[in-house]
Design a protein around this motif. Structure first.
Motif, mmCIF file in Angstrom:
data_model
loop_
_atom_site.group_PDB
_atom_site.id
_atom_site.type_symbol
_atom_site.label_atom_id
_atom_site.label_comp_id
_atom_site.label_asym_id
_atom_site.label_seq_id
_atom_site.Cartn_x
_atom_site.Cartn_y
_atom_site.Cartn_z
ATOM 1 N N TRP A 240 -69.079 61.841 18.034
ATOM 2 C CA TRP A 240 -67.893 62.702 18.024
ATOM 3 C C TRP A 240 -66.711 61.899 17.463
ATOM 4 O O TRP A 240 -66.567 60.716 17.727
ATOM 5 C CB TRP A 240 -67.582 63.229 19.410
ATOM 6 C CG TRP A 240 -66.981 62.223 20.365
ATOM 7 C CD1 TRP A 240 -65.669 62.092 20.723
ATOM 8 C CD2 TRP A 240 -67.681 61.193 21.075
ATOM 9 N NE1 TRP A 240 -65.506 61.058 21.604
ATOM 10 C CE2 TRP A 240 -66.728 60.490 21.848
ATOM 11 C CE3 TRP A 240 -69.026 60.785 21.137
ATOM 12 C CZ2 TRP A 240 -67.063 59.417 22.670
ATOM 13 C CZ3 TRP A 240 -69.360 59.721 21.957
ATOM 14 C CH2 TRP A 240 -68.394 59.058 22.715
ATOM 15 N N SER A 241 -65.908 62.540 16.661
ATOM 16 C CA SER A 241 -64.773 61.883 16.000
ATOM 17 C C SER A 241 -65.245 60.570 15.377
ATOM 18 O O SER A 241 -66.135 60.559 14.550
ATOM 19 C CB SER A 241 -63.636 61.649 16.998
ATOM 20 O OG SER A 241 -63.182 62.876 17.522
ATOM 21 N N ASP A 242 -64.651 59.463 15.780
ATOM 22 C CA ASP A 242 -65.058 58.148 15.263
ATOM 23 C C ASP A 242 -65.842 57.361 16.311
ATOM 24 O O ASP A 242 -65.887 56.126 16.270
ATOM 25 C CB ASP A 242 -63.822 57.339 14.838
ATOM 26 C CG ASP A 242 -63.074 57.988 13.690
ATOM 27 O OD1 ASP A 242 -63.744 58.654 12.878
ATOM 28 O OD2 ASP A 242 -61.845 57.849 13.626
ATOM 29 N N HIS A 243 -66.483 58.043 17.252
ATOM 30 C CA HIS A 243 -67.170 57.364 18.354
ATOM 31 C C HIS A 243 -68.650 57.739 18.363
ATOM 32 O O HIS A 243 -69.042 58.816 17.906
ATOM 33 C CB HIS A 243 -66.545 57.738 19.698
ATOM 34 C CG HIS A 243 -65.066 57.484 19.764
ATOM 35 N ND1 HIS A 243 -64.530 56.238 19.999
ATOM 36 C CD2 HIS A 243 -64.022 58.332 19.602
ATOM 37 C CE1 HIS A 243 -63.215 56.325 20.001
ATOM 38 N NE2 HIS A 243 -62.876 57.589 19.749
ATOM 39 N N THR A 244 -69.451 56.836 18.915
ATOM 40 C CA THR A 244 -70.879 57.066 19.083
ATOM 41 C C THR A 244 -71.300 56.526 20.448
ATOM 42 O O THR A 244 -70.919 55.413 20.825
ATOM 43 C CB THR A 244 -71.701 56.362 17.990
ATOM 44 O OG1 THR A 244 -71.300 56.855 16.707
ATOM 45 C CG2 THR A 244 -73.192 56.627 18.192
ATOM 46 N N ALA A 245 -72.067 57.310 21.178
ATOM 47 C CA ALA A 245 -72.581 56.883 22.481
ATOM 48 C C ALA A 245 -74.096 57.038 22.471
ATOM 49 O O ALA A 245 -74.625 58.048 21.983
ATOM 50 C CB ALA A 245 -71.978 57.708 23.612
ATOM 51 N N GLU A 246 -74.788 56.040 23.004
ATOM 52 C CA GLU A 246 -76.249 56.074 23.083
ATOM 53 C C GLU A 246 -76.681 55.968 24.539
ATOM 54 O O GLU A 246 -76.216 55.096 25.278
ATOM 55 C CB GLU A 246 -76.860 54.933 22.274
ATOM 56 C CG GLU A 246 -76.726 55.103 20.770
ATOM 57 C CD GLU A 246 -77.454 54.018 20.000
ATOM 58 O OE1 GLU A 246 -77.652 54.178 18.782
ATOM 59 O OE2 GLU A 246 -77.824 52.999 20.618
ATOM 60 N N PHE A 247 -77.588 56.838 24.906
ATOM 61 C CA PHE A 247 -78.149 56.851 26.250
ATOM 62 C C PHE A 247 -79.643 56.582 26.131
ATOM 63 O O PHE A 247 -80.359 57.324 25.447
ATOM 64 C CB PHE A 247 -77.893 58.198 26.922
ATOM 65 C CG PHE A 247 -76.441 58.588 26.942
ATOM 66 C CD1 PHE A 247 -75.613 58.140 27.946
ATOM 67 C CD2 PHE A 247 -75.911 59.385 25.938
ATOM 68 C CE1 PHE A 247 -74.272 58.485 27.979
ATOM 69 C CE2 PHE A 247 -74.570 59.740 25.948
ATOM 70 C CZ PHE A 247 -73.748 59.285 26.970
ATOM 71 N N SER A 248 -80.115 55.520 26.769
ATOM 72 C CA SER A 248 -81.511 55.099 26.630
ATOM 73 C C SER A 248 -82.318 55.480 27.866
ATOM 74 O O SER A 248 -81.826 55.385 28.999
ATOM 75 C CB SER A 248 -81.590 53.595 26.391
ATOM 76 O OG SER A 248 -81.077 52.883 27.503
ATOM 77 N N TYR A 249 -83.556 55.877 27.631
ATOM 78 C CA TYR A 249 -84.476 56.285 28.699
ATOM 79 C C TYR A 249 -85.756 55.467 28.568
ATOM 80 O O TYR A 249 -86.243 55.244 27.458
ATOM 81 C CB TYR A 249 -84.807 57.772 28.593
ATOM 82 C CG TYR A 249 -83.606 58.682 28.714
ATOM 83 C CD1 TYR A 249 -83.275 59.271 29.933
ATOM 84 C CD2 TYR A 249 -82.802 58.952 27.608
ATOM 85 C CE1 TYR A 249 -82.183 60.102 30.043
ATOM 86 C CE2 TYR A 249 -81.700 59.789 27.705
ATOM 87 C CZ TYR A 249 -81.399 60.359 28.937
ATOM 88 O OH TYR A 249 -80.312 61.173 29.046
ATOM 89 N N SER A 250 -86.273 55.036 29.705
ATOM 90 C CA SER A 250 -87.514 54.266 29.710
ATOM 91 C C SER A 250 -88.464 54.839 30.744
ATOM 92 O O SER A 250 -88.081 55.644 31.599
ATOM 93 C CB SER A 250 -87.223 52.785 30.023
ATOM 94 O OG SER A 250 -86.611 52.652 31.293
ATOM 95 N N GLY A 251 -89.733 54.406 30.656
ATOM 96 C CA GLY A 251 -90.728 54.896 31.599
ATOM 97 C C GLY A 251 -91.567 56.017 31.019
ATOM 98 O O GLY A 251 -91.380 56.451 29.870
#
Length: 214
Positions: free
Chosen positions: A170-181
């Motif tokens: 969004w806009s000039d930002h990036t967020a990453e959410f990681s999942y394991s298992g």
């Protein structure tokens, strides 16, 4: 040669034995009561009532020796209880997920996996998805990130080695959410579907065709 114990020595031993038994009894009772006391502390009203009753019981034990002669064991115990009632910290309100949903006006809550910001280590988060914003909160319901829904330009899920990533831009930002298992893919796709449900643009309105003139 026979020896006889003096009354003062006998009284001192009796006092010491009663005091020791009282201390052991109090410690045993505390071990049994600790889980219940911790549960009471989650309710401010019940915790306040408990402190009042504890103070009354302590004051009563301080006054009790006046009618029992020189037995000061109960007075000592009562003083400890009375001081504990005064010094016990107030109850801390416990925030639940439902309370936070109402506070934020969220529509749904989904597992956010692990999120790592630039200035902190990775932490388990939840996504409180609302119509106007997505609030990323940690396990203590502290705000980690707020994503404005109207500014989201893309959201996708992809496999990365042994992890699944949900990337939001969004806009000039990036967020990453990681999942394991073993449920990593499922959790990532659920999160992605939920995010897209609030960011998907509305369908265009197709004007009805005008009736052909006769």
């Amino acid at each position: 040669m026979s020896t006889t114990s003096s009354p003062a020595l006998t009284q001192q031993e009796s006092f010491g034995k009663k005091l020791r038994n009282a201390v052991v009894g109090i410690l045993f009772a505390l071990v049994l009561l600790i889980p219940r006391v911790l549960h009471l502390r989650s309710n401010p009203r019940s915790w306040r009532l408990f402190c009042i009753l504890l103070g009354i019981a302590g004051a009563a034990l301080v006054v009790l020796p006046l009618g029992l002669g020189n037995n000061y064991a109960y007075a000592l115990i009562g003083m400890v209880l009375f001081i504990a009632a005064i010094l016990l910290p107030p109850a801390k309100p416990v925030m639940s997920a439902d309370d936070k949903v109402r506070e934020l006006g969220a529509l749904v809550v989904v597992n956010g996996g692990q999120y790592r910001s630039r200035n902190s280590a990775a932490a388990s988060v939840q996504l409180f998805v609302g119509a106007e914003s997505i609030s990323v909160l940690d396990s203590r319901f502290q705000s980690v990130l707020i994503i404005p829904v109207a500014e989201i330009t893309s959201a996708c899920a992809e496999e990365s080695g042994t992890y699944w990533l949900v990337r939001v831009v969004w806009s000039d930002h990036t967020a990453e959410f990681s999942y394991s298992g073993i449920f990593a893919e499922h959790l990532a796709r659920v999160a992605l579907s939920t995010l897209r449900s609030v960011t998907r643009p509305s369908l265009p309105v197709i004007p009805q065709a005008r009736a052909a003139s006769a």
